[in-house]
Design a protein around this motif. Structure first.
Motif, mmCIF file in Angstrom:
data_model
loop_
_atom_site.group_PDB
_atom_site.id
_atom_site.type_symbol
_atom_site.label_atom_id
_atom_site.label_comp_id
_atom_site.label_asym_id
_atom_site.label_seq_id
_atom_site.Cartn_x
_atom_site.Cartn_y
_atom_site.Cartn_z
ATOM 1 N N ASP A 221 0.864 -1.180 0.000
ATOM 2 C CA ASP A 221 0.000 0.000 0.000
ATOM 3 C C ASP A 221 0.899 1.228 0.000
ATOM 4 O O ASP A 221 1.469 1.590 1.033
ATOM 5 N N TRP A 222 1.032 1.867 -1.142
ATOM 6 C CA TRP A 222 1.976 2.967 -1.282
ATOM 7 C C TRP A 222 1.556 4.211 -0.506
ATOM 8 O O TRP A 222 2.315 5.186 -0.436
ATOM 9 N N ASN A 223 0.364 4.182 0.108
ATOM 10 C CA ASN A 223 -0.069 5.286 0.968
ATOM 11 C C ASN A 223 0.525 5.196 2.374
ATOM 12 O O ASN A 223 0.324 6.096 3.187
ATOM 13 N N ARG A 224 1.237 4.117 2.641
ATOM 14 C CA ARG A 224 1.931 3.979 3.929
ATOM 15 C C ARG A 224 3.268 4.715 3.872
ATOM 16 O O ARG A 224 3.733 5.123 2.795
ATOM 17 N N THR A 225 3.909 4.846 5.025
ATOM 18 C CA THR A 225 5.196 5.537 5.071
ATOM 19 C C THR A 225 6.285 4.708 4.421
ATOM 20 O O THR A 225 6.191 3.471 4.332
ATOM 21 N N ALA A 226 7.341 5.365 3.987
ATOM 22 C CA ALA A 226 8.469 4.668 3.369
ATOM 23 C C ALA A 226 9.112 3.694 4.354
ATOM 24 O O ALA A 226 9.516 2.585 3.981
ATOM 25 N N GLU A 227 9.207 4.082 5.618
ATOM 26 C CA GLU A 227 9.787 3.200 6.632
ATOM 27 C C GLU A 227 8.955 1.942 6.803
ATOM 28 O O GLU A 227 9.481 0.830 6.866
ATOM 29 N N ALA A 228 7.634 2.104 6.876
ATOM 30 C CA ALA A 228 6.753 0.950 7.037
ATOM 31 C C ALA A 228 6.867 -0.001 5.848
ATOM 32 O O ALA A 228 6.889 -1.229 6.010
ATOM 33 N N LEU A 229 6.978 0.548 4.651
ATOM 34 C CA LEU A 229 7.054 -0.300 3.461
ATOM 35 C C LEU A 229 8.429 -0.937 3.293
ATOM 36 O O LEU A 229 8.544 -2.052 2.781
#
Length: 322
Positions: A221-229
Protein backbone atom coordinates in the motif's frame (compact mmCIF):
# COMPACT_ATOMS: atom_id res chain seq x y z
CA UNK A 1 17.83 -41.24 32.96
CA UNK A 2 20.24 -41.42 30.00
CA UNK A 3 19.28 -39.73 26.74
CA UNK A 4 19.25 -43.08 24.94
CA UNK A 5 16.56 -44.25 27.35
CA UNK A 6 14.22 -41.28 26.80
CA UNK A 7 11.73 -42.18 24.07
CA UNK A 8 11.02 -39.09 21.93
CA UNK A 9 8.42 -38.53 19.21
CA UNK A 10 9.12 -35.53 16.96
CA UNK A 11 6.44 -33.50 15.14
CA UNK A 12 7.44 -31.11 12.33
CA UNK A 13 7.16 -30.20 8.66
CA UNK A 14 9.57 -27.60 7.12
CA UNK A 15 13.34 -27.16 7.08
CA UNK A 16 13.12 -25.04 10.23
CA UNK A 17 12.22 -28.26 12.09
CA UNK A 18 14.79 -30.44 10.33
CA UNK A 19 17.71 -28.65 11.97
CA UNK A 20 16.46 -29.60 15.45
CA UNK A 21 15.63 -33.18 14.44
CA UNK A 22 19.08 -33.60 12.93
CA UNK A 23 20.75 -32.30 16.10
CA UNK A 24 18.74 -34.80 18.16
CA UNK A 25 19.59 -37.73 15.89
CA UNK A 26 23.28 -36.85 15.65
CA UNK A 27 23.38 -36.25 19.40
CA UNK A 28 22.29 -39.82 20.10
CA UNK A 29 18.81 -39.06 21.42
CA UNK A 30 16.26 -41.84 21.05
CA UNK A 31 13.82 -40.73 18.35
CA UNK A 32 11.20 -43.50 18.25
CA UNK A 33 8.90 -41.77 15.77
CA UNK A 34 8.44 -38.76 13.51
CA UNK A 35 5.08 -37.20 12.64
CA UNK A 36 4.73 -34.91 9.62
CA UNK A 37 2.05 -33.76 7.21
CA UNK A 38 0.73 -36.00 4.42
CA UNK A 39 2.28 -35.66 0.97
CA UNK A 40 0.48 -33.14 -1.23
CA UNK A 41 0.55 -32.15 -4.92
CA UNK A 42 2.66 -29.10 -5.68
CA UNK A 43 3.91 -27.16 -8.69
CA UNK A 44 2.62 -27.07 -12.23
CA UNK A 45 3.03 -30.82 -12.67
CA UNK A 46 1.20 -31.52 -9.40
CA UNK A 47 3.95 -33.90 -8.35
CA UNK A 48 3.53 -35.20 -4.82
CA UNK A 49 5.57 -33.07 -2.42
CA UNK A 50 7.20 -34.64 0.63
CA UNK A 51 7.91 -32.39 3.59
CA UNK A 52 11.52 -31.60 4.51
CA UNK A 53 11.04 -33.49 7.77
CA UNK A 54 9.77 -36.58 5.93
CA UNK A 55 12.74 -36.62 3.57
CA UNK A 56 15.17 -36.41 6.50
CA UNK A 57 13.30 -39.05 8.51
CA UNK A 58 13.31 -41.49 5.59
CA UNK A 59 17.03 -40.92 5.01
CA UNK A 60 17.67 -41.77 8.66
CA UNK A 61 15.32 -44.78 8.71
CA UNK A 62 13.11 -43.25 11.41
CA UNK A 63 9.54 -44.56 11.93
CA UNK A 64 7.17 -42.14 10.18
CA UNK A 65 3.51 -41.23 10.65
CA UNK A 66 1.56 -38.91 8.31
CA UNK A 67 -1.95 -38.48 9.70
CA UNK A 68 -4.63 -36.60 7.81
CA UNK A 69 -6.61 -36.09 11.01
CA UNK A 70 -4.83 -35.90 14.37
CA UNK A 71 -7.84 -37.30 16.24
CA UNK A 72 -8.14 -40.33 13.97
CA UNK A 73 -8.29 -43.45 16.14
CA UNK A 74 -5.81 -45.37 14.01
CA UNK A 75 -3.25 -42.55 14.29
CA UNK A 76 -3.78 -42.12 18.04
CA UNK A 77 -3.27 -45.84 18.58
CA UNK A 78 -0.17 -45.88 16.36
CA UNK A 79 1.23 -42.94 18.30
CA UNK A 80 0.43 -44.56 21.63
CA UNK A 81 2.22 -47.73 20.53
CA UNK A 82 5.48 -45.74 20.27
CA UNK A 83 5.36 -45.28 24.08
CA UNK A 84 6.91 -41.83 23.99
CA UNK A 85 8.17 -40.30 27.22
CA UNK A 86 8.37 -36.86 25.59
CA UNK A 87 7.06 -35.19 22.42
CA UNK A 88 8.64 -32.23 20.62
CA UNK A 89 6.69 -30.02 18.20
CA UNK A 90 8.29 -27.58 15.74
CA UNK A 91 6.39 -25.84 12.94
CA UNK A 92 3.46 -28.26 12.89
CA UNK A 93 -0.30 -28.11 13.28
CA UNK A 94 -2.10 -27.46 16.55
CA UNK A 95 -2.29 -30.74 18.46
CA UNK A 96 -5.45 -32.00 20.17
CA UNK A 97 -5.23 -32.82 23.87
CA UNK A 98 -5.43 -36.55 23.21
CA UNK A 99 -2.06 -36.18 21.45
CA UNK A 100 -0.16 -33.54 23.45
CA UNK A 101 -1.17 -35.00 26.82
CA UNK A 102 -0.10 -38.52 25.91
CA UNK A 103 3.58 -38.70 27.04
CA UNK A 104 4.38 -38.85 30.75
CA UNK A 105 6.85 -35.94 30.54
CA UNK A 106 4.60 -33.80 28.36
CA UNK A 107 4.95 -32.14 24.95
CA UNK A 108 6.98 -29.02 24.33
CA UNK A 109 7.07 -26.68 21.35
CA UNK A 110 9.85 -24.56 19.84
CA UNK A 111 8.35 -21.24 18.73
CA UNK A 112 10.20 -18.64 16.67
CA UNK A 113 9.43 -15.59 18.82
CA UNK A 114 9.81 -14.25 22.32
CA UNK A 115 6.42 -15.35 23.64
CA UNK A 116 3.96 -13.98 24.56
CA UNK A 117 4.97 -11.69 21.70
CA UNK A 118 3.95 -12.95 18.26
CA UNK A 119 1.64 -15.84 18.97
CA UNK A 120 0.51 -17.41 15.73
CA UNK A 121 1.61 -18.89 12.42
CA UNK A 122 4.07 -16.27 11.10
CA UNK A 123 6.12 -14.85 13.99
CA UNK A 124 9.32 -14.27 12.03
CA UNK A 125 7.59 -12.36 9.24
CA UNK A 126 5.68 -10.08 11.60
CA UNK A 127 8.73 -9.28 13.73
CA UNK A 128 10.59 -8.00 10.65
CA UNK A 129 7.52 -6.38 9.08
CA UNK A 130 6.93 -4.42 12.28
CA UNK A 131 10.51 -3.16 12.34
CA UNK A 132 11.52 -4.94 15.55
CA UNK A 133 15.21 -4.78 16.42
CA UNK A 134 15.29 -8.11 18.26
CA UNK A 135 13.49 -11.43 18.31
CA UNK A 136 14.25 -14.91 19.57
CA UNK A 137 13.06 -18.44 20.23
CA UNK A 138 11.00 -19.94 23.02
CA UNK A 139 10.40 -23.47 24.26
CA UNK A 140 7.18 -24.05 26.18
CA UNK A 141 4.94 -26.91 27.28
CA UNK A 142 1.73 -27.26 25.30
CA UNK A 143 -1.70 -26.61 26.76
CA UNK A 144 -5.18 -26.10 25.32
CA UNK A 145 -4.85 -22.62 23.76
CA UNK A 146 -2.26 -22.26 21.01
CA UNK A 147 1.11 -20.71 21.99
CA UNK A 148 -0.02 -20.05 25.57
CA UNK A 149 1.81 -22.74 27.56
CA UNK A 150 4.30 -22.19 30.36
CA UNK A 151 7.68 -21.05 29.07
CA UNK A 152 10.73 -23.22 29.64
CA UNK A 153 13.48 -21.12 28.06
CA UNK A 154 14.03 -18.14 25.76
CA UNK A 155 17.01 -16.81 23.82
CA UNK A 156 17.31 -13.54 21.90
CA UNK A 157 19.05 -12.33 18.74
CA UNK A 158 19.21 -8.84 17.20
CA UNK A 159 17.49 -8.10 13.90
CA UNK A 160 19.78 -5.99 11.74
CA UNK A 161 18.18 -3.25 9.71
CA UNK A 162 19.29 -4.97 6.51
CA UNK A 163 18.04 -8.44 7.53
CA UNK A 164 15.18 -9.94 5.56
CA UNK A 165 12.97 -12.74 6.84
CA UNK A 166 15.17 -15.46 5.29
CA UNK A 167 18.22 -14.27 7.22
CA UNK A 168 16.32 -14.07 10.50
CA UNK A 169 14.72 -17.48 9.86
CA UNK A 170 18.12 -19.14 9.46
CA UNK A 171 19.54 -17.48 12.58
CA UNK A 172 16.55 -18.63 14.64
CA UNK A 173 16.65 -22.12 13.15
CA UNK A 174 20.19 -22.71 14.44
CA UNK A 175 19.61 -20.93 17.75
CA UNK A 176 16.39 -22.88 18.29
CA UNK A 177 17.98 -26.25 17.52
CA UNK A 178 20.54 -25.78 20.28
CA UNK A 179 17.82 -24.68 22.69
CA UNK A 180 15.80 -27.81 21.89
CA UNK A 181 18.80 -29.92 22.93
CA UNK A 182 19.24 -27.91 26.11
CA UNK A 183 15.53 -28.17 26.91
CA UNK A 184 15.54 -31.94 26.47
CA UNK A 185 18.63 -32.20 28.70
CA UNK A 186 16.95 -30.16 31.44
CA UNK A 187 13.93 -32.46 31.29
CA UNK A 188 16.17 -35.53 31.48
CA UNK A 189 18.13 -34.31 34.49
CA UNK A 190 15.06 -32.93 36.28
CA UNK A 191 16.19 -29.29 36.37
CA UNK A 192 13.52 -27.93 34.00
CA UNK A 193 11.69 -24.86 35.30
CA UNK A 194 8.76 -23.03 33.77
CA UNK A 195 7.22 -19.55 33.87
CA UNK A 196 3.56 -18.80 33.08
CA UNK A 197 3.26 -16.37 30.17
CA UNK A 198 0.92 -14.15 32.19
CA UNK A 199 3.85 -13.30 34.46
CA UNK A 200 5.80 -11.98 31.47
CA UNK A 201 3.19 -9.36 30.55
CA UNK A 202 3.25 -5.97 32.20
CA UNK A 203 0.00 -4.48 33.50
CA UNK A 204 -2.41 -3.87 30.65
CA UNK A 205 -0.13 -5.47 28.05
CA UNK A 206 -1.61 -7.95 25.59
CA UNK A 207 0.08 -10.77 23.63
CA UNK A 208 1.05 -9.74 20.10
CA UNK A 209 -0.66 -11.74 17.32
CA UNK A 210 1.25 -13.13 14.33
CA UNK A 211 -1.49 -14.37 12.00
CA UNK A 212 -1.00 -16.40 8.86
CA UNK A 213 0.24 -14.45 5.84
CA UNK A 214 -2.18 -14.22 2.91
CA UNK A 215 -1.82 -12.67 -0.56
CA UNK A 216 -3.63 -9.51 0.53
CA UNK A 217 -1.23 -9.20 3.49
CA UNK A 218 1.64 -9.03 1.01
CA UNK A 219 0.23 -6.29 -1.21
CA UNK A 220 2.12 -3.01 -0.95
CA UNK A 221 0.00 0.00 0.00
CA UNK A 222 1.98 2.97 -1.28
CA UNK A 223 -0.07 5.29 0.97
CA UNK A 224 1.93 3.98 3.93
CA UNK A 225 5.20 5.54 5.07
CA UNK A 226 8.47 4.67 3.37
CA UNK A 227 9.79 3.20 6.63
CA UNK A 228 6.75 0.95 7.04
CA UNK A 229 7.05 -0.30 3.46
CA UNK A 230 10.80 -0.86 3.73
CA UNK A 231 10.08 -3.21 6.65
CA UNK A 232 7.09 -4.72 4.85
CA UNK A 233 9.22 -5.76 1.89
CA UNK A 234 12.08 -7.29 3.88
CA UNK A 235 9.64 -9.03 6.23
CA UNK A 236 8.24 -10.95 3.26
CA UNK A 237 11.44 -11.53 1.28
CA UNK A 238 12.12 -13.86 -0.37
CA UNK A 239 8.90 -15.72 0.43
CA UNK A 240 6.02 -15.20 0.01
CA UNK A 241 7.19 -11.74 -1.24
CA UNK A 242 5.57 -8.34 -1.18
CA UNK A 243 3.87 -7.38 -4.42
CA UNK A 244 2.39 -4.48 -6.32
CA UNK A 245 0.93 -3.76 -9.74
CA UNK A 246 2.98 -1.61 -12.08
CA UNK A 247 0.54 0.02 -14.47
CA UNK A 248 2.13 1.08 -17.76
CA UNK A 249 1.20 4.00 -19.99
CA UNK A 250 -1.39 1.87 -21.83
CA UNK A 251 -3.17 1.04 -18.56
CA UNK A 252 -1.98 -2.56 -18.46
CA UNK A 253 -1.25 -3.80 -14.92
CA UNK A 254 1.83 -5.98 -14.39
CA UNK A 255 1.73 -7.96 -11.14
CA UNK A 256 5.21 -7.59 -9.67
CA UNK A 257 6.93 -9.11 -6.65
CA UNK A 258 9.33 -6.81 -4.80
CA UNK A 259 12.19 -8.56 -3.02
CA UNK A 260 14.41 -5.66 -1.95
CA UNK A 261 14.49 -1.89 -1.73
CA UNK A 262 16.95 0.77 -0.73
CA UNK A 263 16.64 2.70 2.50
CA UNK A 264 13.75 5.22 2.74
CA UNK A 265 14.58 8.60 1.24
CA UNK A 266 12.95 11.97 0.64
CA UNK A 267 10.76 12.45 -2.42
CA UNK A 268 10.21 15.48 -4.65
CA UNK A 269 7.58 17.82 -3.26
CA UNK A 270 4.06 17.06 -4.43
CA UNK A 271 4.84 13.56 -5.74
CA UNK A 272 1.82 11.34 -5.10
CA UNK A 273 2.05 7.86 -3.53
CA UNK A 274 2.54 5.22 -6.22
CA UNK A 275 4.31 7.58 -8.63
CA UNK A 276 7.08 5.75 -10.50
CA UNK A 277 10.26 7.59 -11.52
CA UNK A 278 13.56 6.48 -13.01
CA UNK A 279 16.86 7.80 -14.31
CA UNK A 280 17.26 4.82 -16.63
CA UNK A 281 19.16 2.73 -14.09
CA UNK A 282 17.32 3.23 -10.81
CA UNK A 283 13.63 2.74 -10.07
CA UNK A 284 11.82 4.72 -7.38
CA UNK A 285 8.23 4.62 -6.13
CA UNK A 286 6.73 7.37 -4.00
CA UNK A 287 5.17 6.58 -0.61
CA UNK A 288 3.17 8.71 1.82
CA UNK A 289 6.17 10.62 3.16
CA UNK A 290 9.11 9.66 0.97
CA UNK A 291 10.09 7.13 -1.63
CA UNK A 292 11.76 3.74 -1.97
CA UNK A 293 14.20 2.56 -4.60
CA UNK A 294 13.18 -0.91 -5.79
CA UNK A 295 16.36 -2.92 -6.35
CA UNK A 296 15.14 -6.52 -6.85
CA UNK A 297 11.83 -7.45 -8.47
CA UNK A 298 10.02 -10.08 -10.53
CA UNK A 299 7.26 -9.37 -13.03
CA UNK A 300 4.73 -12.19 -13.38
CA UNK A 301 5.96 -14.75 -15.93
CA UNK A 302 9.57 -13.57 -15.79
CA UNK A 303 12.63 -14.30 -13.67
CA UNK A 304 13.74 -12.30 -10.66
CA UNK A 305 15.94 -9.42 -11.78
CA UNK A 306 17.64 -6.20 -10.79
CA UNK A 307 15.92 -2.88 -11.39
CA UNK A 308 18.54 -2.08 -14.02
CA UNK A 309 17.65 -5.23 -16.00
CA UNK A 310 13.93 -4.52 -15.60
CA UNK A 311 14.30 -0.99 -16.94
CA UNK A 312 16.04 -2.23 -20.08
CA UNK A 313 12.88 -4.06 -21.13
CA UNK A 314 10.07 -1.94 -19.68
CA UNK A 315 8.86 1.50 -20.76
CA UNK A 316 8.55 3.29 -17.45
CA UNK A 317 7.24 6.61 -18.81
CA UNK A 318 3.87 7.52 -17.25
CA UNK A 319 3.80 4.28 -15.25
CA UNK A 320 2.51 4.14 -11.69
CA UNK A 321 2.03 1.54 -8.95
CA UNK A 322 -1.36 0.51 -7.59
Amino acid sequence: MEKKDLRIVFFGTPDFAVESLQRLVEGGYNIVGVVTMPDKPAGRGHHMYQSDVKRYALAQGLPLLQPVKLKDEAFVEALRSLRADLQIVIAFRMLPEVVWAMPRLGTFNLHASLLPKYRGAAPINWAVMNGDTETGVTTFFLKHEIDTGDIIEQRKIPIARTDNVEIVHDKLMHLGAQMVIDTVDSIIDGTVKTTPQAQMLTAGQQPTPAPKIFKDTCRIDWNRTAEALYNHVRGLSPYPAAWTEIVDATGKAHSTKVFATGQPQAKPEGELPGTVTSDGRHLWVACADGRLEITQLQVAGKKRMSADAFLRGFKIEDAHCD
